[in-house]
Write an enzyme that holds these catalytic residues in place. Structure first.
Site, mmCIF file in Angstrom:
data_model
loop_
_atom_site.group_PDB
_atom_site.id
_atom_site.type_symbol
_atom_site.label_atom_id
_atom_site.label_comp_id
_atom_site.label_asym_id
_atom_site.label_seq_id
_atom_site.Cartn_x
_atom_site.Cartn_y
_atom_site.Cartn_z
ATOM 1 N N GLY A 1 91.566 25.455 88.392
ATOM 2 C CA GLY A 1 90.959 26.419 87.244
ATOM 3 C C GLY A 1 89.390 26.608 87.201
ATOM 4 N N ARG B 1 99.770 25.143 91.357
ATOM 5 C CA ARG B 1 99.767 26.318 92.304
ATOM 6 C C ARG B 1 100.296 25.909 93.647
ATOM 7 N NH1 ARG B 1 94.162 29.736 90.870
ATOM 8 N NH2 ARG B 1 94.308 29.273 88.546
ATOM 9 N N TYR C 1 96.372 26.850 69.922
ATOM 10 C CA TYR C 1 95.350 26.180 70.936
ATOM 11 C C TYR C 1 94.644 25.050 69.994
ATOM 12 C CZ TYR C 1 91.463 25.717 74.330
ATOM 13 O OH TYR C 1 90.527 25.519 75.302
ATOM 14 N N LYS D 1 94.542 21.346 70.319
ATOM 15 C CA LYS D 1 93.460 20.311 70.710
ATOM 16 C C LYS D 1 93.227 19.240 69.708
ATOM 17 C CE LYS D 1 92.324 22.146 75.021
ATOM 18 N NZ LYS D 1 92.628 21.090 76.009
#
Ligand code: NAD
Ligand code: SER
Length: 316
Positions: free
Chosen positions: A11, A36, A142, A146
């Site tokens: 990333g 990936r 998000y 967090k």
């Protein structure tokens, strides 16, 4: 030499963190891990493992068998993408953290880096010079993930002595890898469009001030925090960190110093509400006092570097 594993290595942050850690620790000691299939060419000089952080059994076995000492856990859905898929975002952002915290509790892993974000703050937080300790009522999935993650990191440190370290990154600006679906992504996109054509449509209002940081500063901060003596790391939830703060209008003006014919129009979308709930600037005195943090890059220098280095062919 410690064996280091970076999960989410392909990333925006991971790519540059792997490159820098390999320079410091030797390519063979820094394993890039990501869901990936293919290792990107830029990371091909060292080990790569395809791993899904949600596959707890595989991750545990890999870390134990390969004697991994340090884990940087970067895999997550960022703010804008997470709002579109809240159930999965919660699962991805939390489950992997428990897998790694538990491996450290069992003494397989010695040190963990886990990134938090300015998204832990919310609309009731003081917006300017947001303190380390303040009201935290995040309004995005998000930010909630967090904030919960920060609480768990501190809990594992207090209860089990897990050496976990964290930074509340601001919006990060870089050219090596494209950003992965955040609210601050406009501050990267704008450079590609400034190079490709003469105009850009920004998805935030012109006056939306947000805390930002050039990637080289963020990578240096991460490594400095990880290398700080344990007794200096007094915050075991996550450290506020400040680089530069600006609005889209101010960033546009800084770009226009080099590209006077560049124009930006403003068409706010759902990300505006997210930006409105976040701080405009951050007080990072705890990081400065505890482990000597100091930023190197201001807005003007960052703009010059970005304009010189962004490669619009990456957008294809
Ligand atoms: P990114 O989206 O660019 O990269 C995330 C990487 O994780 C991708 O390469 C992706 O393939 C990988 N990944 C996704 N699901 C996975 C899975 N199940 N298993 C393994 N890998 C998986 O994100 P980033 O910008 O590099 O952010 C990294 C971390 O830093 C995240 O936790 C993010 O919340 C945090 N952060 C980033 C910023 C920023 O501005 N970039 C700011 C604050 C916090
Ligand atoms: N840059 C990140 C985002 O916008 C902040 O955590 O999601």
């Amino acid at each position: 030499m410690s064996k280091i594993l970076i999960i989410g290595a392909c990333g925006q942050i991971g790519t540059e963190l792997v490159l820098e850690l390999r320079k410091l620790k030797g390519a063979e000691n820094v394993i890039a891990g990501d869901v990936r299939d293919e290792c990107p060419a830029i990371l091909a000089d060292g080990p790569y493992v395809k791993m899904d952080i949600l596959d707890r059994a595989f991750v545990r076995e890999y870390i134990i068998e390969n004697h991994v000492d340090e884990v940087y856990l970067l895999a997550a859905l960022l703010s804008a993408t997470a709002e579109k898929n809240p159930d999965f975002a919660w699962r991805l952002n939390m489950e992997g953290l428990f897998t790694i915290l538990d491996l450290a509790k069992e003494k397989y892993v010695k040190k963990i880096f886990w990134p938090s974000s300015i998204a832990v703050f919310g609309p009731t937080t003081p917006r300017y010079n947001t303190p380390q300790y303040t009201v935290m009522e995040p309004s995005t999935v998000y930010g909630i993930s967090k904030q919960a993650g920060e609480r768990w990191c501190e809990y594992y440190f207090n209860k089990f002595g897990v050496d976990v370290r964290s930074i509340r990154y601001p919006g990060l600006i870089s050219y090596t890898s494209l950003p992965g679906g955040g609210t601050t992504d406009y501050a990267v996109d704008i450079f590609y469009q400034a190079k490709l054509k003469k105009d850009y449509t920004c998805f935030l209002r012109d006056d939306s001030a947000l805390p930002m940081m050039y990637m080289a500063d963020a990578i240096r901060a991460t490594i400095e925090l990880m290398e700080a003596p344990a007794e200096k790391v007094r915050v075991r939830s996550s450290y506020n960190l400040s680089g530069c703060s600006f609005t889209p209008a101010q960033l546009t003006a800084a770009i226009r110093v080099h590209r006077p014919d560049f124009n930006v129009s403003y068409v706010p979308d759902f990300r505006q509400q997210i930006a409105d709930s976040w701080p405009a600037s951050i007080d990072d005195s705890s990081a400065r006092n505890d482990w000597g943090w100091k930023e190197h890059f201001g807005t003007a220098e960052m703009v010059e570097i970005m304009l010189e280095n962004v490669d619009p062919s990456k957008l294809n």
